[in-house]
Design a protein around this motif. Structure first.
Motif, PDB file in Angstrom:
ATOM      1  N   ASP A   1       0.826  -1.208   0.000  1.00  0.00           N
ATOM      2  CA  ASP A   1       0.000   0.000   0.000  1.00  0.00           C
ATOM      3  C   ASP A   1       0.863   1.262   0.000  1.00  0.00           C
ATOM      4  O   ASP A   1       0.542   2.252  -0.658  1.00  0.00           O
TER       5      ASP A   1
ATOM      6  N   SER B   1       2.072   1.866  -3.474  1.00  0.00           N
ATOM      7  CA  SER B   1       1.014   2.428  -4.321  1.00  0.00           C
ATOM      8  C   SER B   1       0.902   3.937  -4.118  1.00  0.00           C
ATOM      9  O   SER B   1       0.733   4.704  -5.077  1.00  0.00           O
TER      10      SER B   1
ATOM     11  N   ALA C   1       3.917   5.614  -5.727  1.00  0.00           N
ATOM     12  CA  ALA C   1       3.772   5.653  -7.186  1.00  0.00           C
ATOM     13  C   ALA C   1       2.936   6.851  -7.620  1.00  0.00           C
ATOM     14  O   ALA C   1       3.241   7.512  -8.620  1.00  0.00           O
ATOM     15  N   ARG C   2       1.905   7.164  -6.831  1.00  0.00           N
ATOM     16  CA  ARG C   2       1.077   8.321  -7.155  1.00  0.00           C
ATOM     17  C   ARG C   2       1.797   9.637  -6.842  1.00  0.00           C
ATOM     18  O   ARG C   2       1.639  10.624  -7.559  1.00  0.00           O
TER      19      ARG C   2
ATOM     20  N   ASP D   1       4.000  10.198  -9.572  1.00  0.00           N
ATOM     21  CA  ASP D   1       3.252  10.219 -10.836  1.00  0.00           C
ATOM     22  C   ASP D   1       3.751   9.124 -11.781  1.00  0.00           C
ATOM     23  O   ASP D   1       3.989   9.358 -12.968  1.00  0.00           O
TER      24      ASP D   1
ATOM     25  N   ASP E   1       3.392   5.281 -13.640  1.00  0.00           N
ATOM     26  CA  ASP E   1       2.385   4.374 -14.166  1.00  0.00           C
ATOM     27  C   ASP E   1       2.169   3.257 -13.140  1.00  0.00           C
ATOM     28  O   ASP E   1       3.126   2.578 -12.726  1.00  0.00           O
ATOM     29  N   VAL E   2       0.928   3.075 -12.697  1.00  0.00           N
ATOM     30  CA  VAL E   2       0.638   2.159 -11.592  1.00  0.00           C
ATOM     31  C   VAL E   2       1.040   0.726 -11.923  1.00  0.00           C
ATOM     32  O   VAL E   2       1.659   0.031 -11.099  1.00  0.00           O
ATOM     33  N   LYS E   3       0.706   0.263 -13.127  1.00  0.00           N
ATOM     34  CA  LYS E   3       1.033  -1.115 -13.504  1.00  0.00           C
ATOM     35  C   LYS E   3       2.539  -1.332 -13.565  1.00  0.00           C
ATOM     36  O   LYS E   3       3.060  -2.356 -13.104  1.00  0.00           O
TER      37      LYS E   3
ATOM     38  N   ALA F   1       4.766   0.382 -11.939  1.00  0.00           N
ATOM     39  CA  ALA F   1       5.275   0.471 -10.572  1.00  0.00           C
ATOM     40  C   ALA F   1       5.091  -0.858  -9.839  1.00  0.00           C
ATOM     41  O   ALA F   1       5.991  -1.310  -9.122  1.00  0.00           O
ATOM     42  N   ARG F   2       3.945  -1.486 -10.020  1.00  0.00           N
ATOM     43  CA  ARG F   2       3.707  -2.783  -9.381  1.00  0.00           C
ATOM     44  C   ARG F   2       4.676  -3.835  -9.900  1.00  0.00           C
ATOM     45  O   ARG F   2       5.198  -4.657  -9.134  1.00  0.00           O
TER      46      ARG F   2
END
Length: 276
Positions: free
Chosen positions: A118, A121, A124-125, A128, A130-132, A134-135
């Motif tokens: 978490d 996540s 990552a925001r 800024d 890319d969420v995918k 970053a995961r």
């Protein structure tokens, strides 16, 4: 190689108020204050090339963390100048902050009451990203550090070694070009220390960031550093490679493969402390 970090007579002096003992003397101190100046870093000129791991070694209070904090923009210098990736760190421009990361081994950057996943996540925001992607990056780094199984465990429930691995993943999430590591293995057991050393060695070979690493565990420096900086009482007293340092400071033992690097460092810094 390009010069990534460059300083010119960079220094930092801290001024503090000396509080006298007792209530009456404290009241007098409001009128007649006595200030004390402490030099944390003497004027320092350095050039560090890209892709290097630089080991910064010195006793407690020698100025290691002060130098890292100035280069990362956390502290403004008293005098002198510095450029990291072409930016003055203390101006704290977003373009600069997106390209660097600092990890202080005794401080947490992740959130204590939620899981590392978490926290990543949220980071990552903040960056800024890319969420995918970053995961996927978190999964890759966690596999390298052998800690995938604890990504969804509340941070406060993890061991010190596992927490440090999570902190390293958080520091590398945005793929910084320059990484400042202040005692990343402090307090860890031998197995955790070795895991982090192996990870850093592999990561630098893979991504080629510029790394400044401080540590009181000389194995970290001896096994990882391309360049050695020794600092004593705010002064850089040696700049070069680990083998050259051992040879120059321990000439009579230079032919002995069993030379104890940690003991050489200790004796060298003790001598410097007496001289200065």
């Amino acid at each position: 190689m390009a010069i990534v970090i460059e300083t010119e007579n960079l220094s930092r002096v801290y001024t503090t108020y000396q509080k006298p003992e007792g209530f009456v003397n404290s009241l007098r101190g409001f009128i007649n204050r006595k200030n004390i100046s402490k030099v944390a870093l003497e004027p320092t000129t350095l050039k560090i090339e890209s892709g290097q791991i630089v080991g910064l070694v010195g006793a407690n209070g020698a100025g290691k963390t002060t130098l890292l904090k100035m280069l990362s923009g956390l502290v403004t210098p008293t005098s002198g100048d510095a450029k990291v990736l072409g930016y003055r760190p203390w101006e704290r421009k977003n373009e600069y902050l997106r390209q660097i990361s600092i990890l202080l081994g005794q401080k947490n950057q992740l959130w204590w009451d939620i899981s590392p996943a978490d926290s990543f996540s949220l980071l990552a925001r903040i960056y800024d990203l890319d969420v995918k992607k970053a995961r996927a990056r978190v999964d890759h780094l966690a596999q390298m550090l052998h800690c995938t199984h604890v990504l969804h465990t509340q941070l406060r429930r993890l061991s010190l070694g596992e927490r440090m691995k999570m902190e390293i993943i958080g520091a590398l999430l945005h793929e910084p070009q320059v990484l400042f590591l202040d005692e990343p293995t402090i307090g860890l057991d031998i197995v955790a220390q070795e895991t982090i050393r192996e990870f850093l060695d592999e990561y630098v070979k893979e991504k080629s960031p510029t790394v400044i690493l401080t540590s009181h565990y000389m194995d970290d420096i001896a096994k990882l550093a391309d360049k050695l900086l020794l600092i004593s009482k705010g002064n850089i007293v040696y700049e070069g490679t680990v083998p050259d340092f051992v040879t120059k400071s321990n000439a009579e033992l230079a032919q002995n493969e069993e030379v104890d690097f940690e003991d050489v460092i200790r004796r060298f810094l003790e001598t410097e402390s007496r001289i200065r």
